[in-house]
Motif scaffolding. Sequence first.
Motif, mmCIF file in Angstrom:
data_model
loop_
_atom_site.group_PDB
_atom_site.id
_atom_site.type_symbol
_atom_site.label_atom_id
_atom_site.label_comp_id
_atom_site.label_asym_id
_atom_site.label_seq_id
_atom_site.Cartn_x
_atom_site.Cartn_y
_atom_site.Cartn_z
ATOM 1 N N VAL A 206 0.831 -1.222 0.000
ATOM 2 C CA VAL A 206 0.000 0.000 0.000
ATOM 3 C C VAL A 206 0.861 1.267 0.000
ATOM 4 C CG1 VAL A 206 -2.016 -1.076 1.060
ATOM 5 C CG2 VAL A 206 -0.299 -0.016 2.522
ATOM 6 N N THR A 207 2.082 1.170 0.501
ATOM 7 C CA THR A 207 2.993 2.326 0.511
ATOM 8 C C THR A 207 3.399 2.717 -0.900
ATOM 9 O OG1 THR A 207 3.874 1.536 2.616
ATOM 10 C CG2 THR A 207 5.178 3.167 1.469
ATOM 11 N N HIS A 208 3.514 1.728 -1.778
ATOM 12 C CA HIS A 208 4.080 1.984 -3.114
ATOM 13 C C HIS A 208 3.048 2.009 -4.235
ATOM 14 C CE1 HIS A 208 7.980 1.863 -1.317
ATOM 15 N NE2 HIS A 208 7.769 0.656 -0.830
ATOM 16 N N VAL A 209 1.806 1.795 -3.889
ATOM 17 C CA VAL A 209 0.730 1.861 -4.889
ATOM 18 C C VAL A 209 0.102 3.250 -4.820
ATOM 19 C CG1 VAL A 209 -1.586 1.001 -5.416
ATOM 20 C CG2 VAL A 209 0.256 -0.607 -4.962
ATOM 21 N N PRO A 210 -0.117 3.912 -5.959
ATOM 22 C CA PRO A 210 -0.681 5.267 -5.930
ATOM 23 C C PRO A 210 -2.081 5.304 -5.315
ATOM 24 C CG PRO A 210 0.140 4.695 -8.131
ATOM 25 C CD PRO A 210 0.171 3.444 -7.331
ATOM 26 N N PRO A 211 -2.479 6.444 -4.747
ATOM 27 C CA PRO A 211 -3.829 6.584 -4.191
ATOM 28 C C PRO A 211 -4.869 6.286 -5.280
ATOM 29 C CG PRO A 211 -2.493 8.523 -3.685
ATOM 30 C CD PRO A 211 -1.697 7.685 -4.630
ATOM 31 N N GLY A 212 -5.951 5.635 -4.885
ATOM 32 C CA GLY A 212 -7.014 5.346 -5.841
ATOM 33 C C GLY A 212 -6.876 4.006 -6.544
ATOM 34 N N VAL A 213 -5.720 3.351 -6.375
ATOM 35 C CA VAL A 213 -5.541 2.013 -6.964
ATOM 36 C C VAL A 213 -5.954 0.978 -5.922
ATOM 37 C CG1 VAL A 213 -3.909 0.343 -7.917
ATOM 38 C CG2 VAL A 213 -3.690 2.763 -8.503
ATOM 39 N N ARG A 214 -6.876 0.127 -6.295
ATOM 40 C CA ARG A 214 -7.428 -0.856 -5.353
ATOM 41 C C ARG A 214 -6.558 -2.114 -5.324
ATOM 42 N NH1 ARG A 214 -13.803 -1.754 -4.910
ATOM 43 N NH2 ARG A 214 -13.836 -3.170 -3.145
ATOM 44 N N ILE A 215 -6.267 -2.614 -4.126
ATOM 45 C CA ILE A 215 -5.505 -3.849 -3.961
ATOM 46 C C ILE A 215 -6.501 -4.977 -3.682
ATOM 47 C CG2 ILE A 215 -3.614 -4.987 -2.739
ATOM 48 C CD1 ILE A 215 -2.806 -2.390 -4.066
ATOM 49 N N ILE A 216 -6.345 -6.094 -4.393
ATOM 50 C CA ILE A 216 -7.337 -7.171 -4.306
ATOM 51 C C ILE A 216 -6.683 -8.472 -3.826
ATOM 52 C CG2 ILE A 216 -9.055 -8.498 -5.615
ATOM 53 C CD1 ILE A 216 -8.991 -6.058 -7.618
ATOM 54 N N PRO A 217 -6.706 -8.724 -2.487
ATOM 55 C CA PRO A 217 -6.307 -10.044 -1.999
ATOM 56 C C PRO A 217 -7.471 -11.013 -2.237
ATOM 57 C CG PRO A 217 -6.876 -8.623 -0.165
ATOM 58 C CD PRO A 217 -7.116 -7.823 -1.413
ATOM 59 N N GLN A 218 -7.182 -12.305 -2.236
ATOM 60 C CA GLN A 218 -8.182 -13.259 -2.717
ATOM 61 C C GLN A 218 -9.096 -13.871 -1.661
ATOM 62 O OE1 GLN A 218 -4.908 -15.409 -4.756
ATOM 63 N NE2 GLN A 218 -6.380 -15.582 -6.411
ATOM 64 N N GLY A 219 -8.646 -13.914 -0.406
ATOM 65 C CA GLY A 219 -9.364 -14.686 0.613
ATOM 66 C C GLY A 219 -10.848 -14.394 0.699
ATOM 67 N N GLU A 220 -11.189 -13.111 0.743
ATOM 68 C CA GLU A 220 -12.596 -12.709 0.905
ATOM 69 C C GLU A 220 -13.437 -13.148 -0.303
ATOM 70 O OE1 GLU A 220 -15.090 -8.511 0.709
ATOM 71 O OE2 GLU A 220 -12.945 -8.458 1.171
ATOM 72 N N TYR A 221 -12.872 -13.009 -1.501
ATOM 73 C CA TYR A 221 -13.634 -13.316 -2.724
ATOM 74 C C TYR A 221 -13.784 -14.820 -2.913
ATOM 75 C CZ TYR A 221 -12.718 -8.408 -3.331
ATOM 76 O OH TYR A 221 -12.655 -7.059 -3.114
ATOM 77 N N VAL A 222 -12.756 -15.564 -2.568
ATOM 78 C CA VAL A 222 -12.855 -17.022 -2.634
ATOM 79 C C VAL A 222 -13.908 -17.518 -1.644
ATOM 80 C CG1 VAL A 222 -11.614 -19.197 -2.228
ATOM 81 C CG2 VAL A 222 -10.487 -17.336 -3.464
ATOM 82 N N ALA A 223 -13.918 -16.937 -0.455
ATOM 83 C CA ALA A 223 -14.898 -17.330 0.574
ATOM 84 C C ALA A 223 -16.325 -17.033 0.121
ATOM 85 C CB ALA A 223 -14.594 -16.605 1.880
ATOM 86 N N ASN A 224 -16.545 -15.862 -0.450
ATOM 87 C CA ASN A 224 -17.888 -15.511 -0.930
ATOM 88 C C ASN A 224 -18.321 -16.433 -2.065
ATOM 89 O OD1 ASN A 224 -18.124 -13.410 0.883
ATOM 90 N ND2 ASN A 224 -17.416 -11.843 -0.546
ATOM 91 N N SER A 225 -17.383 -16.757 -2.936
ATOM 92 C CA SER A 225 -17.678 -17.647 -4.062
ATOM 93 C C SER A 225 -18.025 -19.050 -3.560
ATOM 94 C CB SER A 225 -16.478 -17.696 -5.005
ATOM 95 O OG SER A 225 -16.694 -18.604 -6.055
ATOM 96 N N LEU A 226 -17.304 -19.507 -2.533
ATOM 97 C CA LEU A 226 -17.578 -20.832 -1.974
ATOM 98 C C LEU A 226 -18.960 -20.869 -1.333
ATOM 99 C CD1 LEU A 226 -16.739 -23.708 -1.269
ATOM 100 C CD2 LEU A 226 -15.556 -22.799 0.758
#
Length: 277
Positions: A206-226
């Motif tokens: 998050v320190t090196h990604v510009p403001p407004g760029v969304r970071i997408i880790p997978q855990g939450e989305y995999v859980a919702n899909s399951l």
Amino acid sequence: MFSHSPGPIGIFDSGYGGLTILHGIRQRLPEYDYMYLGDNARAPYGSRSFEVVYQFTRQAVLKLFDMGCQLVILGCNTASAKALRSIQQRDLPEWDPDRRVLGIIRPTAEVIGNLTTSRHVGLLATPGTILSGSYELEIAKLFPDIRLSGVGCPLWASIVEAGEADSPGADYFVKKRIDMLLRKDPDIDAIILGCTHYPLLMNSIVTHVPPGVRIIPQGEYVANSLRSYLDRHKSLESMLTRGGGCQYLTTESEEKFSETARIFLHEQVNVKHVDLG
């Protein structure tokens, strides 16, 4: 060949990164029993050939089925990219057509269309996942208007497993790859973390990604899909035990697994050694 009694949900990874997937799933679906298998003795899979990853993943899935799992999640991007399709199409019909093996690339692809405005998406993953083209294929099927740019991060998983995620060295390598990705496509407004280790580098990312760029880790989305998958497949869901427990298996030393798993789970786990070969 296998028991037809209800059993836990199996989660497999070549190493420890799948623990971030397990954590996300258990947060969303705490009522089920789980069995986590890490092939830590043969990790990492990222640089191995398709055939080797397929054979190793196949052995792991067989082990989890043999231990009572009716459903196995490949909580590993490399295994999802290089082995999932072959196991689903070639092996499952022969082993047991009622059992299921699911990956973690498709659930991420399914939600990406809602997470980008510019339709320019970045992917940070192992070199093996990048070379497989799996994310491009899955995203193109669902959202042909999205442009995906990927960069391989060969050292990131090793840095995490060494417990160095918050070190200056880690920060140097994180910045280097993010800069490379944004040079490839400055219009990126969402970045998929396509390796399950990478959420542990989030402080640096998050320190090196510009403001407004969304970071997408997978855990939450995999859980919702399951959750959605089980709601649609009631006969499979009825074959899952509900005790809220979790067993851990490793192909490496039990002591080493317990020590490293604490980096990911922040708790002590009891683990049992198994052989896959």
